[in-house]
Design an enzyme around this catalytic site. Structure first.
Site, PDB file in Angstrom:
ATOM      1  N   TYR A 287       0.656  -1.364  -0.113  1.00 27.93           N
ATOM      2  CA  TYR A 287       0.166  -0.160  -0.315  1.00 27.93           C
ATOM      3  C   TYR A 287       0.784   1.534   0.358  1.00 27.93           C
ATOM      4  O   TYR A 287       0.418   2.169  -0.612  1.00 27.93           O
ATOM      5  CB  TYR A 287      -0.994  -0.330   1.112  1.00 27.93           C
ATOM      6  CG  TYR A 287      -2.049  -1.103   0.890  1.00 27.93           C
ATOM      7  CD1 TYR A 287      -3.450  -0.715  -0.281  1.00 27.93           C
ATOM      8  CD2 TYR A 287      -1.722  -1.975   1.420  1.00 27.93           C
ATOM      9  CE1 TYR A 287      -3.386  -1.928   0.017  1.00 27.93           C
ATOM     10  CE2 TYR A 287      -2.827  -3.860   1.345  1.00 27.93           C
ATOM     11  CZ  TYR A 287      -3.652  -2.754   0.041  1.00 27.93           C
ATOM     12  OH  TYR A 287      -4.657  -4.014  -0.392  1.00 27.93           O
TER      13      TYR A 287
ATOM     14  N   HIS B  26      -2.200 -13.768   4.227  1.00 28.08           N
ATOM     15  CA  HIS B  26      -2.625 -14.134   2.961  1.00 28.08           C
ATOM     16  C   HIS B  26      -1.619 -14.794   2.226  1.00 28.08           C
ATOM     17  O   HIS B  26      -2.210 -14.636   0.878  1.00 28.08           O
ATOM     18  CB  HIS B  26      -4.266 -13.045   2.323  1.00 28.08           C
ATOM     19  CG  HIS B  26      -3.142 -12.123   1.656  1.00 28.08           C
ATOM     20  ND1 HIS B  26      -4.179 -10.663   2.222  1.00 28.08           N
ATOM     21  CD2 HIS B  26      -1.852 -11.135   1.473  1.00 28.08           C
ATOM     22  CE1 HIS B  26      -3.741  -9.967   1.599  1.00 28.08           C
ATOM     23  NE2 HIS B  26      -2.456 -10.099   1.218  1.00 28.08           N
TER      24      HIS B  26
ATOM     25  N   THR C 246     -11.602   0.766  -1.885  1.00 27.80           N
ATOM     26  CA  THR C 246     -10.693   0.022  -2.925  1.00 27.80           C
ATOM     27  C   THR C 246     -11.585   0.665  -3.870  1.00 27.80           C
ATOM     28  O   THR C 246     -11.634   1.158  -4.808  1.00 27.80           O
ATOM     29  CB  THR C 246     -10.149  -0.637  -3.284  1.00 27.80           C
ATOM     30  OG1 THR C 246      -9.046  -1.000  -2.231  1.00 27.80           O
ATOM     31  CG2 THR C 246      -8.652  -0.993  -4.631  1.00 27.80           C
TER      32      THR C 246
END
Lengths: 530, 293
Positions: free
Chosen positions: A261, A306, A332
């Protein structure tokens, strides 16, 4: 104390131009100079890392081993990743921040200008060490940019110590840069520039800087543990001593996920600046954009595992990380819908920055969708470590982060140089990049789903056709960037039509109120904010 | 406020950052070589000289940079806005240090709560334990590793407790040094600051004692499994920070003697004291999680 008397007389000092010659660049405390240094450094690293990608694609042009040794291939994939993440994308965004944030908030410079110089100048040295480690006996780092233990501890070469210290320096640079951005935005805004009036690029960088100071120290901790495990007999990542190699992945990805990010939030800021300009409408849903950015930043801290669905975590953890990851698609999605809503019924025009921004919105969203597929635990078992993953993160990083950086360059380059660049070349660059980047990365989805593993120099014969096409796309994309290089050099040499202060008729913001090219010192007295 | 803003202070060019960059470069190259050489041949090669030169350059850089900074501040060039920038910069730097320690605390918690129990067969790892190290017993402190390295655990009674009291006291003395400075009581300031430095030094001496005790009597070493790793890296990095903090305070002490700080202008003093409190809080977490629990 010559410098003292010089600064004492503020008025004369501020109308000084830059110092002459090389000293200007080495000793500079000027945010524009430092921004320029960051941007050129990032561009050079982009070409170096790109050259390594060309080696990778040349080897993968055909099945079998033909051009490089497998060990060298591993070094290329590793150093390509490290350079693109830490040497190209991050410094490029920091360069944009240096150039634009003070001008956008009406400040005379960054808050801590000398530290700003230090945070740039340690970077070239860090990459000198990293690149030099390729020539050490036994080769450079070959364990992937993620340097998983035990590849980086038990099975790595002698250059690992150099890699560790190079990463330390990159981290120090990023932390200092981030502290500077935070303090500048807190403390240097012109009177009247309230939080909810700040341009989104400033907002996204503000939040990114917090991600940086929170996770770069964790990366420093991870490389330190790798160092002591490899050289001093500790067993953080060694089960025989009570540690766990999987613990490395937890620590690394606690850094690594916010890191992705860090590389995309400033891109969101750039797109949110460019789309309203060429839609001639204010940004749709400004407050929701700010809150969405903050939500993404928060969620980025609780999704790291993840990347590790196949490591044998308890089912509860797999489910928690799956649901949190999917939750990120909500903020998002807010962003993507807001960009589209900004364009809706706008007076659109398609200048080059807008072309790259629209390409960003479409292709980044595509990369986001493959991310959603990867977030689903059971199907990730199938996709894990295949070219599908490579396709996913190149869509978000190349057509995401890099496209936004190119868009930003086309948007602000006239402000920096004072001349309009060669628009014909720019359009050529756009169409060549757009077509070749999809030829390069789109078929990776197919070979990945069919089971082609990543990071391997050889592959099964049935993947040959697609790989040939991918390599051709790769070479074309690499060559297309030389058009960009030529165009930027031309603009820096002031070859082009002079532009007015407000280069784009739909543009808003303080940076368009100063002359083009922007004077060496801007806003030595704070501007009026309406 | 208005007047302040019309009077931005933008510092002049400075040679120190590039000197610092070269220092960092030499330290990294030297350390990288030293470590690799040591592991290959057991002897420190040329890397140590580069490392030493790098450290000297960094020291010179800090000396020169701060000297310029101090004379600029004393010449009255800094304004209130810059003071805010410095304070904010220092606090976020301390935050990043907290995150550095968080990585090692994370490793400690992971080892205790997950990796060691799992190696002993907890969760669904009964077969793993059976196949890999059937006789391994998951206890904390990990006195016998799965691989068979043994050690004794470090208690919290004695040296660690004394050290805790010392650091807690030093946090109080630095606080009173600060109030002394703000009330312009110079005597209280120098006395309390001097006491803090002495307490910091005693902490370090006792920490060395503790390490000798660990190595010689307990057999607790850097390589005695994940208990020894986390113990030495957490206390070691903390000790390095105490060393830096003490040096920082010593510099401040001499600046106090030179009459540098005034009740309303003492950023360097304040950041040294913040840093000291931070080091203190980290120690409290260490004492609880590494020694007691």
């Amino acid at each position: 104390m010559n410098t003292l008397t010089e600064t004492a007389s503020h008025d004369t000092e501020h109308h000084h131009g830059p110092a002459k010659g090389i000293k200007r660049w080495i000793f500079t405390t000027n945010h524009k100079d430092i921004g320029t240094l960051y941007l050129w450094f990032a561009f050079i690293m982009f070409l170096v890392g790109g050259a390594m990608a060309m080696v990778i694609r040349a080897e993968l042009f055909q099945p079998g081993l033909q051009i490089v040794e497998p060990h060298f291939f591993n070094q290329m994939t590793t150093v390509h990743g490290l350079i693109m993440v830490f040497g190209a994308v991050m410094p490029a965004f920091t360069g944009m921040a240096n150039w634009m944030i003070p001008m956008m908030i009406g400040a005379p410079d960054m808050a801590l200008p000398r530290m700003n110089n230090l945070s740039f100048w340690i970077l070239p040295f860090a990459f000198l060490i990293l690149l030099a480690s390729l020539f050490v006996e036994g080769g450079g780092p070959a364990f992937g940019w993620t340097f998983y233990a035990p590849l980086s501890t038990t099975y790595s070469g002698d250059s690992t110590a150099l890699f560790v210290f190079a990463v330390h320096i990159m981290g120090i640079s990023s932390i200092m840069g981030a502290i500077n951005v935070i303090v500048t935005i807190w403390n240097m805004r012109a009177p009247g520039m309230t939080w909810m009036k700040m341009p989104l690029f400033v907002w996204t960088w503000f939040i990114t800087a917090y991600l940086l100071i929170a996770v770069m120290p964790v990366l420093a901790g991870a490389v330190t543990m790798v160092l002591t495990d490899k050289y001093f007999g500790t067993s953080f990542f060694n089960a025989a001593g009570g540690g766990d190699p999987v613990m490395f992945q937890h620590i690394f990805w606690f850094f690594g996920h916010p890191e992705v990010y860090i590389m995309i939030l400033p891109a969101f800021g750039i797109i949110s600046t460019i789309v309203p300009t060429f839609s001639r409408k204010p940004l749709f849903g400004y407050p929701s954009m700010v809150y969405a950015t903050a939500s993404i930043a928060f969620l980025s801290f609780i999704v790291w595992a993840h990347h590790m669905f196949t490591t044998g975590m308890p089912v509860f953890a797999e489910l928690f990380f799956m649901y949190c990851t999917m939750l990120i698609s909500v903020p998002t999605g807010v962003k993507v819908f807001n960009w589209v809503a900004t364009m809706w019924r706008g007076a659109l025009s398609f200048e080059v920055p807008m072309l790259f921004s629209i390409a960003f919105i479409v292709l980044f969203t595509l990369g986001g969708f493959s991310g959603l597929m990867l977030a689903i635990t059971p199907v990730d078992f199938q996709y894990h470590d295949t070219y599908f993953v490579v396709a996913h993160f190149h869509y978000v990083l190349v057509t995401g982060a890099i496209f936004s950086l190119i868009a930003a360059t086309y948007y602000w380059l006239p402000k920096w140089t004072g001349v309009m660049y060669d628009i014909g070349l720019a359009k050529l660059h756009f169409w060549c990049s757009l077509i070749s980047v999809n030829v390069l990365f789109f078929p990776m989805h197919f070979v990945g789903l069919a089971g082609m593993p990543r990071r391997i120099p050889d592959y099964s014969i049935q993947f040959a056709n697609w790989n040939q096409l991918i390599s051709l796309g790769g070479f074309a994309f690499g060559l297309s960037q030389l058009i960009f290089l030529a165009l930027v050099i031309k603009a820096c040499r002031k070859q082009g039509e002079p532009v007015p202060a407000k280069v784009w008729d739909g543009a808003h913001g303080l940076e368009w109120e100063v002359a083009s090219p922007a004077p060496y010192h801007t806003f030595t007295t704070p501007p009026e904010i309406k | 406020m208005a007047e302040q803003n019309s009077h931005y202070y933008v510092p002049a060019q400075s040679p120190w950052p590039i000197v610092g960059a070269i220092g960092f470069f030499l330290v990294a190259v030297g350390a990288g070589n030293l470590v690799a050489q040591l592991s290959q041949t057991g002897e420190a090669g040329w890397g140590r000289f580069i490392l030493l030169v790098g450290f000297i350059i960094l020291l010179v850089m800090m000396f020169g940079w701060f000297k310029d900074q101090i004379s600029e501040s004393r010449a009255g060039l800094h304004n209130a806005q810059l003071g805010v920038s410095y304070r904010q910069g220092m606090s976020w730097f301390i935050f990043s240090e907290v995150m550095f320690f968080a990585a090692f605390f994370g490793a400690l918690f992971y080892a205790r709560m997950i990796s060691v129990p799992w190696l002993g067969g907890a969760s669904n790892n009964a077969m793993t334990a059976e196949v890999l190290w059937p006789s391994f017993e998951a206890i904390w402190p990990l006195t016998t590793t799965p691989g068979g390295t043994t050690t004794q655990a470090m208690g919290y009674w004695g040296l660690p407790l004394i050290n805790t009291i010392i650091l807690l006291t030093s946090s109080i003395t630095i606080h009173f040094a600060h109030t002394g400075l703000e009330a312009n009581k110079r005597k209280q300031l120098t006395l309390m600051l001097g006491l803090t430095i002495l307490l910091g030094m005693s902490f370090l001496v006792l920490q060395v004692e503790e390490y000798i005790h660990a190595y010689q009597d307990l057999g607790l070493k850097l390589d005695s499994g994940v208990y020894g790793n986390t113990f030495f890296l957490l206390t070691g990095f903390h000790g390095m920070h105490v060393t830096l903090g003490t040096l920082f305070l010593i510099v401040i002490f001499f600046r106090v003697l030179a009459g540098h700080f005034s009740p309303d202008n003492h950023f360097a003093f304040q950041s040294a004291s913040w840093y000291w409190h931070f080091v203190d809080v980290v120690w409290l977490c260490l004492f609880v999680f590494v020694y007691i629990i």
